[in-house]
Design an enzyme around this catalytic site. Structure first.
Site, PDB file in Angstrom:
ATOM      1  N   LYS A  36       4.322   4.604  -5.134  1.00  0.00           N
ATOM      2  CA  LYS A  36       4.114   4.070  -6.485  1.00  0.00           C
ATOM      3  C   LYS A  36       5.368   4.210  -7.339  1.00  0.00           C
ATOM      4  O   LYS A  36       5.606   3.399  -8.235  1.00  0.00           O
ATOM      5  CB  LYS A  36       2.915   4.760  -7.149  1.00  0.00           C
ATOM      6  N   LYS A  70      -5.854  -4.777  -2.710  1.00  0.00           N
ATOM      7  CA  LYS A  70      -6.145  -5.524  -3.931  1.00  0.00           C
ATOM      8  C   LYS A  70      -4.925  -5.632  -4.848  1.00  0.00           C
ATOM      9  O   LYS A  70      -4.956  -6.377  -5.825  1.00  0.00           O
ATOM     10  CB  LYS A  70      -7.320  -4.888  -4.683  1.00  0.00           C
ATOM     11  N   LYS A  99      -2.531  -3.313   5.834  1.00  0.00           N
ATOM     12  CA  LYS A  99      -3.911  -3.201   5.378  1.00  0.00           C
ATOM     13  C   LYS A  99      -4.154  -4.135   4.195  1.00  0.00           C
ATOM     14  O   LYS A  99      -3.289  -4.319   3.348  1.00  0.00           O
ATOM     15  CB  LYS A  99      -4.192  -1.746   4.966  1.00  0.00           C
TER      16      LYS A  99
END
Length: 336
Positions: free
Chosen positions: A117, A202, A199
């Protein structure tokens, strides 16, 4: 006299950001209903976690209600499960601060999600992002959780939660239940439609995933555009045919068919026929959920009842843990 075994407690939290997708549904949401029959389940909408990244305030509030509606539409019963917003229970923030004081900088700096992040949001590497795992640990430990449903990407956080709980318990006695990960069934991993080696996420562009609330026409369009290969052979081979294998995994998950049965079903047929069948199966699986979602999301009185009741019940459970924690660490009592 027969001893009645106490139900174990399960805690799960999902951030109210982005659009929940088919991978979230297959890997987590559709398992929540069955879990509530076997365990004492708490399902939290973790909005405090969401603000480690800048959010549009109006959208965040709307997304919280949207996620609660989806929880209910996917089969959660507020009489059997505890559904609530994380920010409505102040004990989450209080315990997170206390756990910060029992967690080492080196432990937090090794968290791979913080590294990831930080790269994606280099302009906003804040303390909340760094200390995020302690808030997650507080979420879990507040409710004396036995089991936490997790994927591989969250195992590291569960291990840190266990380490901090054991460290605290070694100083003050058995304050916290040390949780165990509840690993989902093999085959529940759904990959990106455009890059089947990653993977489904969203946070990726919308054409790479199927959202739970996507219209049927959009679902069909996304499946038809999904990456496959030039062989035109429906065969499960993750290494050599990752795109086809991903679509087969999705088809298997929503129909219950084994891979060899799927291979036999589409033997000698092209990818067009196969993709249409995958789209049909996904649409059929999601349609009843979408219909229930429309009804539930329109009933503001019901959502308000679930929201307030969930917060009150969660706060009572959390208060018992916090009373013990405050006493152990030496914080002054609220009354003499």
């Amino acid at each position: 006299m027969q001893t009645i075994e106490k139900k174990k407690t399960v805690f799960s939290g999902i951030q109210p950001t982005g659009n929940l997708h088919l991978g979230n549904y297959i890997g987590a949401l559709r398992n929540f209903g069955p879990l509530q029959e076997e365990y004492n389940c708490l399902y939290s909408i973790v909005d405090l976690h969401a603000i480690t990244v800048r959010q549009n305030p109006t959208e965040l509030r709307q997304n919280c209600l949207k996620l609660m509606s989806l929880y209910l539409a996917c089969g959660l019963d507020p009489q059997k499960s505890l559904i609530y917003f994380q920010s409505h229970v102040a004990a989450h923030s209080e315990l997170a601060w206390i756990l910060n004081c029992y967690t080492y900088m080196g432990e937090l700096s090794r968290m791979t999600q913080f590294k990831d992040k930080s790269q994606k949001h280099a302009e906003n590497i804040n303390v909340g992002l760094f200390a995020y795992p302690d808030l997650m640990a507080a979420d879990i430990l507040l409710y004396q959780t036995d089991l936490v449903p997790v994927g591989n990407d969250q195992k590291q956080h569960i291990e840190l939660t266990r380490d901090v709980a054991e460290r605290f318990n070694s100083v003050y006695g058995d304050v916290f239940t040390v949780p165990q990960p509840l690993i989902g069934k093999v085959g529940a991993r759904v990959m990106s439609l455009s890059d089947p080696n990653r993977k489904m996420s969203k946070s990726d562009p919308e054409d790479t995933f199927i959202a739970i609330l996507d219209d049927p026409a959009i679902i069909r369009k996304k499946v038809r555009r999904a990456v496959t290969d030039s062989e035109a052979l429906v065969k499960f081979d993750v290494e050599n045919k990752p795109g086809v294998s991903n679509l087969m995994s999705i088809y298997s998950a929503v129909t219950g068919k084994a891979f060899d049965a799927i291979e036999a079903e589409f033997e000698g047929q092209g990818y067009g026929t196969f993709k249409d069948a995958v789209a049909d199966a996904v649409i059929a699986e999601l349609e009843p959920i979408q219909n229930r979602y429309k009804q539930i999301s329109a009933d503001k009185a019901y959502l308000n009842e679930v929201m307030t009741s969930g917060a009150e019940r969660a706060a009572k459970i959390a208060a018992r843990t916090m009373s013990k924690v405050r006493r152990k660490v030496g914080l002054a009592p609220t009354q003499l």
